[in-house]
Design an enzyme around this catalytic site. Structure first.
Site, PDB file in Angstrom:
ATOM      1  N   ASP A 167       0.830  -1.146  -0.038  1.00 37.42           N
ATOM      2  CA  ASP A 167      -0.062  -0.016   0.195  1.00 37.42           C
ATOM      3  C   ASP A 167       0.858   1.326   0.087  1.00 37.42           C
ATOM      4  OD1 ASP A 167      -2.273   1.531   0.098  1.00 37.42           O
ATOM      5  OD2 ASP A 167      -2.006   1.546   2.339  1.00 37.42           O
ATOM      6  N   ILE A 170       0.434   8.895   2.066  1.00 34.55           N
ATOM      7  CA  ILE A 170       1.258  10.023   2.345  1.00 34.55           C
ATOM      8  C   ILE A 170       1.223  10.344   3.896  1.00 34.55           C
ATOM      9  CG2 ILE A 170       1.771  12.485   2.012  1.00 34.55           C
ATOM     10  CD1 ILE A 170       0.849  12.005  -0.945  1.00 34.55           C
ATOM     11  N   HIS A 171       2.331  10.876   4.522  1.00 38.04           N
ATOM     12  CA  HIS A 171       2.213  10.996   6.105  1.00 38.04           C
ATOM     13  C   HIS A 171       3.251  11.986   6.290  1.00 38.04           C
ATOM     14  CE1 HIS A 171      -0.308   7.420   7.190  1.00 38.04           C
ATOM     15  NE2 HIS A 171       0.610   6.727   6.349  1.00 38.04           N
ATOM     16  N   ARG A 172       2.971  12.758   7.393  1.00 35.44           N
ATOM     17  CA  ARG A 172       4.013  13.768   7.739  1.00 35.44           C
ATOM     18  C   ARG A 172       5.250  12.999   8.268  1.00 35.44           C
ATOM     19  NH1 ARG A 172       0.452  16.493  12.470  1.00 35.44           N
ATOM     20  NH2 ARG A 172       1.689  15.718  14.537  1.00 35.44           N
ATOM     21  N   GLU A 235      -3.193   1.656  -4.035  1.00 37.94           N
ATOM     22  CA  GLU A 235      -3.433   2.838  -4.555  1.00 37.94           C
ATOM     23  C   GLU A 235      -2.779   3.153  -5.590  1.00 37.94           C
ATOM     24  OE1 GLU A 235      -5.163   3.213  -0.521  1.00 37.94           O
ATOM     25  OE2 GLU A 235      -3.305   2.604  -1.232  1.00 37.94           O
ATOM     26  N   GLU A 291      -1.076  22.408   9.610  1.00 35.97           N
ATOM     27  CA  GLU A 291      -2.022  21.240   9.221  1.00 35.97           C
ATOM     28  C   GLU A 291      -3.026  21.862   8.267  1.00 35.97           C
ATOM     29  OE1 GLU A 291      -1.615  18.173   8.648  1.00 35.97           O
ATOM     30  OE2 GLU A 291      -0.461  17.390  10.347  1.00 35.97           O
TER      31      GLU A 291
END
Length: 490
Positions: A167, A170-172, A235, A291
Site C-alpha cells: 500500500d 502520504i504521512h508527515r 493505490e 496542518e
C-alpha cells in the site's frame, strides 16, 4: 503535451508547465529552506486555508538555489490549482472527481522492473560516516515553530507482514537525526499504521520506502482512503489507471521493499517496532507543522520511528514539498474525497447527484458541496439521503451543503447565493451529534463544548439549500439570451 499518458515523472510534469503560460516560476535567488521558502510561496500561490494575504490559484514555483543543498532544487505548489491538476491529468477540472472514481473501479496494478531505475543514479548508505539526512534532503520547515524539516510529499510504501499486500500513503515525517525520521500515523485511519502495529506484534521491523518527487497521478492516487480503498488495496493501481500505464517499481538497495522507480529521492528504512518518538524533541516548541485546517498542528508524543538505511536520488534531484494548509493539500485530499463520495452515492442513488466538490475551506476533508437533481416528486428527500451516504463514504467529513443543478458548486458565491435564497435555518439544517470525525479539528474538543464527550467527536451537519420539488417553478433563475460574445470581444 498534456496527455496524462505522457506524464510519467515529475520532470515531464514540470516541462508541461513550462510550456503553459503562467503555470510555473523558476528562481535562482538563494532561499533558506527553514521557513523562508514556504514564506515566499505563501504569497505566490499557497491559497487554501493559509492565513491571508495569500494567492489563490497562483503558479507552481521551483527554487534552484537552496541554502545548504548545492545541486538540488525544491518545487512547491505543483498541484496548488485545480486547473493545473486538470492540465496534468488530461481532464476538465470539474470532472476530476469522476475521473478518479472511474479509475478506482478499473485499477491497473504496478509492476516491478529490472531496468535501471532513475531514482538510483546516486546511492548514499547510512553506514557511511558522512551520511546525514539534514544535508541530503532539502526538506523545508513551513514556519519558525515547526518541529524540524518535514517531508510532506513522501509516498510511503510498505507491505503487510501477514498478507504480503502492499500500500502507498502520504504521512508527515520529520527529520530527527542523521539517520532517523519520525512518522505520524493517525491511529486506525491509514494502512501503513495497521502494518506497523502488526509488525510490532510480531516484534519485527517494517521495511518502508519513501519516494519523493513523482508524477501527479501517483500523488493524487495515493490520497484515497477507506472505504473506497480498503486494507490491501494498492493505490498505485489507481495511479496506473489514471496514467493508463502501470507504475514501475524497483527493488530498494538496502531493505526488502520496492520504491517508485521514477522518483527524484527515495529514503529506505525500517519502522522500529514498539518505539515511539516525541515529534518536537529537537525544537521543543510544542508544535509539529501547519496542518490542513489552517492551524499549527500540535507535536505528537506517539510518532513512530523510522531508522533510515539508505537514500537514493537522481542526479541534481528535485525535492517536492507542500504547505499543509495550502490549496495543494485541498486538491490532493479533496479530489479523491469527491471520487469516494460520488462513487458511494451513484451506487445507491444513481443519477441523483450530478457532481461533488470537496471545498477548499475544509481542506478537502471537512466540507462537501453536492449538486443534486430532482426530476419527480419522489426525489424529494433523496438529497438528504445522499448527504448521509457522503458521511459514510468519507468518515472525516463534517459538513455537507446540498444545492440544485443550476448552482455552480465550484463557485462559493453561487453556493452562498443558494444558501441565502433557498434555505431556512429552522427547517433546512439536519444535525447528527456525537459522531467521530477528525482529530485535527480544534473545535472537536472537550474544551470547546460540554456536549463533546471526547476529543475528535463532532456534530455532522447537513445544510439543505435545494428547492422543494413542488416549488421549483418559483425558483427559476433569470434566463439570459444565449450569445457568442467573441463577436464583441475580438
Amino acid at each position: 503535451m498534456n496527455n496524462r499518458t505522457d506524464i510519467l515523472d515529475l520532470r515531464t510534469a514540470l516541462d508541461v508547465l513550462r510550456e503553459t503560460p503562467g503555470q510555473l516560476i523558476e528562481t535562482k535567488v538563494e532561499v533558506d529552506p527553514e521557513a523562508e521558502l514556504s514564506g515566499v510561496y505563501r504569497y505566490v500561490g499557497a491559497g487554501g486555508t493559509v492565513m491571508r494575504p495569500t494567492k489563490v490559484n497562483g503558479p507552481a514555483m521551483i527554487f534552484h538555489n537552496v541554502k545548504g543543498h548545492p545541486g538540488a532544487s525544491v518545487v512547491i505548489g505543483l498541484l496548488a490549482s485545480r486547473e493545473r491538476v486538470g492540465l496534468l491529468l488530461g481532464c476538465e477540472k470539474e470532472n476530476l472527481g469522476k475521473l478518479l472514481c472511474e479509475c478506482a473501479k478499473k485499477p491497473l496494478a504496478p509492476v516491478v522492473t529490472e531496468e535501471a531505475a532513475p531514482c538510483q543514479e546516486m546511492i548514499y548508505r547510512a553506514e557511511d560516516p558522512d551520511f546525514d539526512l539534514f544535508r541530503l534532503i532539502p526538506a523545508p520547515t513551513n514556519t519558525p515553530l515547526d518541529a524540524g524539516p518535514y517531508i510532506t510529499m513522501g509516498m510511503c510504501y510498505a507491505t503487510h507482514p501477514d498478507t504480503g499486500l502492499s500500500d502507498v500513503t502520504i504521512h508527515r515525517m520529520c527529520i530527527q537525526s542523521r539517520d532517523e525520521l519520525s512518522i505520524f500515523l493517525q491511529p486506525g485511519s491509514r494502512h501503513i499504521g495497521a502494518m506497523a502495529e502488526r509488525a510490532t506484534e510480531l516484534n519485527q521491523p517494517l521495511p518502508i520506502s519513501i519516494s519523493i518527487g513523482v508524477d501527479p497521478a501517483i500523488e493524487i492516487g495515493s490520497c484515497f482512503e477507506p472505504p473506497t480503498t480498503p486494507l490491501g488495496y494498492d493505490e498505485l493501481s489507481i495511479a496506473g489507471a489514471i496514467r493508463q500505464q502501470p507504475v514501475k517499481l524497483h527493488r530498494c538497495v538496502s531493505i526488502n521493499e520496492n520504491a517508485i522507480a521514477n522518483a527524484e529521492y527515495v529514503i529506505e528504512g525500517e519502522i522500529v517496532p514498539g518505539v515511539k518518538v516525541v515529534e518536537d524533541q529537537n525544537s521543543h516548541t510544542g508544535y509539529a507543522m501547519p496542518e490542513f485546517p489552517g492551524y499549527n498542528g500540535r507535536a505528537s508524543s506517539e510518532c513512530w520511528l523510522i531508522k533510515v538505511k539508505a537514500v537514493t536520488t537522481r542526479k541534481n534531484p528535485i525535492m517536492q514539498t507542500v504547505i499543509g494548509p495550502s490549496e495543494e493539500h485541498v486538491n490532493l485530499a479533496g479530489i479523491p474525497t469527491e471520487a469516494s463520495i460520488y462513487n458511494m452515492i451513484e451506487k445507491a442513488l444513481p443519477g441523483k447527484v450530478t457532481n461533488v466538490y470537496a471545498h477548499a475551506s475544509g481542506g478537502g476533508k471537512y466540507m462537501a458541496v453536492l449538486q443534486c437533481r430532482k426530476t419527480v416528486h419522489t426525489d424529494e428527500g433523496k438529497q438528504r439521503q445522499a448527504a448521509l451516504l457522503a458521511f459514510s463514504a468519507f468518515p472525516e467529513l463534517k459538513h455537507v451543503i446540498l444545492v440544485d443543478e443550476d448552482v455552480d458548486i465550484f463557485d462559493t458565491r453561487d453556493v452562498l447565493w443558494a444558501m441565502n435564497t433557498r434555505f431556512q435555518g429552522d427547517r433546512d439544517i439536519v444535525t447528527i451529534p456525537g459522531v467521530r470525525c477528525h482529530p485535527l479539528d480544534p473545535s472537536s474538543s472537550t474544551l470547546y463544548a460540554p456536549s463533546i464527550s471526547d476529543n475528535g467527536i463532532s456534530c455532522k451537519t447537513i445544510f439543505d439549500c435545494t428547492v422543494p420539488f413542488h416549488l421549483k417553478d418559483r425558483f427559476r433563475r433569470a434566463a439570459f439570451m444565449e450569445v457568442d460574445p467573441k463577436k464583441w470581444l475580438s
